[in-house]
Every structure is written in structure tokens, then in C-alpha cells.
Design a protein around this motif. Sequence first.
Motif, PDB file in Angstrom:
ATOM      1  N   UNK A   1      10.970  92.433 -38.340  1.00  0.00           N
ATOM      2  CA  UNK A   1      12.010  91.558 -38.670  1.00  0.00           C
ATOM      3  C   UNK A   1      12.033  90.732 -37.498  1.00  0.00           C
ATOM      4  N   UNK A   2      12.341  89.380 -37.905  1.00  0.00           N
ATOM      5  CA  UNK A   2      12.977  88.411 -36.510  1.00  0.00           C
ATOM      6  C   UNK A   2      14.259  87.726 -36.958  1.00  0.00           C
ATOM      7  N   UNK A   3      15.321  88.065 -36.201  1.00  0.00           N
ATOM      8  CA  UNK A   3      16.322  87.446 -36.299  1.00  0.00           C
ATOM      9  C   UNK A   3      16.887  86.663 -35.139  1.00  0.00           C
ATOM     10  N   UNK A   4      17.818  86.008 -35.173  1.00  0.00           N
ATOM     11  CA  UNK A   4      18.647  85.129 -34.226  1.00  0.00           C
ATOM     12  C   UNK A   4      18.885  86.218 -33.270  1.00  0.00           C
TER      13      UNK A   4
ATOM     14  N   UNK B   1      16.690  78.006 -46.349  1.00  0.00           N
ATOM     15  CA  UNK B   1      16.540  78.371 -47.451  1.00  0.00           C
ATOM     16  C   UNK B   1      15.104  79.362 -47.092  1.00  0.00           C
ATOM     17  N   UNK B   2      15.206  80.703 -47.674  1.00  0.00           N
ATOM     18  CA  UNK B   2      14.298  81.755 -47.606  1.00  0.00           C
ATOM     19  C   UNK B   2      13.064  81.489 -48.375  1.00  0.00           C
ATOM     20  N   UNK B   3      11.842  81.116 -47.686  1.00  0.00           N
ATOM     21  CA  UNK B   3      10.380  81.211 -48.471  1.00  0.00           C
ATOM     22  C   UNK B   3       9.669  82.243 -48.448  1.00  0.00           C
TER      23      UNK B   3
ATOM     24  N   UNK C   1      12.726  85.677 -39.892  1.00  0.00           N
ATOM     25  CA  UNK C   1      11.560  86.055 -40.841  1.00  0.00           C
ATOM     26  C   UNK C   1      11.412  87.582 -40.897  1.00  0.00           C
ATOM     27  N   UNK C   2      10.788  88.012 -42.081  1.00  0.00           N
ATOM     28  CA  UNK C   2      10.377  89.403 -42.261  1.00  0.00           C
ATOM     29  C   UNK C   2       9.123  89.551 -42.489  1.00  0.00           C
ATOM     30  N   UNK C   3       8.309  90.512 -42.026  1.00  0.00           N
ATOM     31  CA  UNK C   3       6.848  90.931 -42.616  1.00  0.00           C
ATOM     32  C   UNK C   3       6.854  92.364 -43.083  1.00  0.00           C
ATOM     33  N   UNK C   4       6.118  92.437 -44.216  1.00  0.00           N
ATOM     34  CA  UNK C   4       5.926  93.745 -44.933  1.00  0.00           C
ATOM     35  C   UNK C   4       4.304  93.934 -45.225  1.00  0.00           C
TER      36      UNK C   4
ATOM     37  N   UNK D   1       5.324  87.611 -46.040  1.00  0.00           N
ATOM     38  CA  UNK D   1       6.151  87.229 -45.025  1.00  0.00           C
ATOM     39  C   UNK D   1       7.336  86.297 -45.872  1.00  0.00           C
ATOM     40  N   UNK D   2       8.396  86.645 -45.558  1.00  0.00           N
ATOM     41  CA  UNK D   2       9.454  85.679 -46.007  1.00  0.00           C
ATOM     42  C   UNK D   2       9.972  85.159 -44.729  1.00  0.00           C
ATOM     43  N   UNK D   3      10.333  83.911 -44.912  1.00  0.00           N
ATOM     44  CA  UNK D   3      10.651  83.122 -43.646  1.00  0.00           C
ATOM     45  C   UNK D   3      11.540  81.986 -43.813  1.00  0.00           C
TER      46      UNK D   3
END
Length: 236
Positions: free
Chosen positions: A123-126, A1-3, A109-112, A12-14
Amino acid sequence: MIKQYKQGNQVIWYDGSLIDQPSELLFDPSYWQQQQRVLGSAQGRGTTWFVDMGQCHAALRHYRRGGLFGKLVEDKYLFTGWDQTRAYQELMLLDQLKQAGVNVPKPIAAKVEKSGLTYTADLLIEKIADAQDLVAILKQGKLSEQAYYQIGEMIGKMHQQQVNHTDLNIHNILLDSDQAVWIIDFDKCRKEAGEHWKKKNLGRLKRSFAKECQRFAIHWSENDWLPLQQGYSDQF
């Protein structure tokens, strides 16, 4: 689940299952270098850093503009709302596709960060393990009909979710060591109603095969398109 975690002018969404404490350090290459967790890097519009997060290996990317305009405002974008930012939209699109069973990198995760009328994003992805893009694979030899069928099948699954991959080409399709098909690079892609764009997506992909045939003499012919098309059609 994205928080979501918001502090000042930064959001930050993660993925809460992978990250306990969201921090801007997660998006800082020098932090990973100090931790001696940098696995490597790749050059594109900017540098993509591959890092070991413990639970998984990840790709860290800072959003950068391309073209002539990109030379003037290298990494700044007009802010029109947190949910309109490129990082948020790419992260949530990946989350939707992942949940629908489409093989895409897991969103981590993503940061703006907002500054006045503009923002910057990361952006952080697998990182897909033991995978190569179709260009690299087809330089070495031909693919089986089954592989082409599975490529068409995965694109069909993506289109079932009404996701328009606006840059669908053979650099953005990977095969891993188990011959599983992965689709990557969803920046500026979007959900879109209707059907007309789906044919354009496939047309773009077919032109990509033909283009790379001329550039790199990859092992591909028009006949290889047929099983791909069949795999795609069987999803509808």
C-alpha cells in the motif's frame, strides 16, 4: 478517482491524478533507494518506507501478519477475490473517507499479487506532513479543550460514514503543525451497519488514554474526555 490496472496475476489500483503509469516498481523500496528518494523509515510489524513521489510524500507498507501465525506465513493471505484483499479494502475505505471530508491519509496506490491460493499486498498512502501522534504530544504537555473537541469531531465524522476503526487508539490519531486532527491505520477496518460498535470504538480509545498514562505518564485526565465526547456528540 481510483483506477485499476491488471497484468497477469497482479492488480494495481491507483489514483490517476497522482500516477500516470502504474508499475510494480512503485512498491519496491530498492527502486526508491536507487532514485535517492527515500526520506526515512519506521519500524512496526515490518518497515514502512517514506518516499518522495514528486507530487507528494508517501508511506509505503508491505502487509505482514502479526503474532505466532505471522512467523509461519509472514506476508501471505488467503485469496478469496480481488475486492476482498486487505490492500484493496483499505485503499477504498480511505478514498471514501477522504471524499466525505474526514482527515485521513490520501490513498495513492495498492498492489496485490496472487500466487495459487494466497496473495501478498502493498500500500502507498500520503505521509501526513509535520504530524505527531497523541502519545508523543501528550508526553510534552496537555492538550487544549478545543483540541480534544476537534478529535471527537473527527471521530464523529468517521462514524457518520459507518466506518468501524477496529484499532482506534491514541497512536493512530495525529495532530499536524496547524493542529488539524488526522486518523490513520485503517488495515482491517470496515464499513459496518448499526450503532452498537461506535460506543465500543470510543471505549477502546478511552482505555488507550488511560493505558498510556500508566506507561508513559502522559498529560491526560478523565476531565479531558468530556470535550472529546462533546465534539463527537455534536456530529449526530
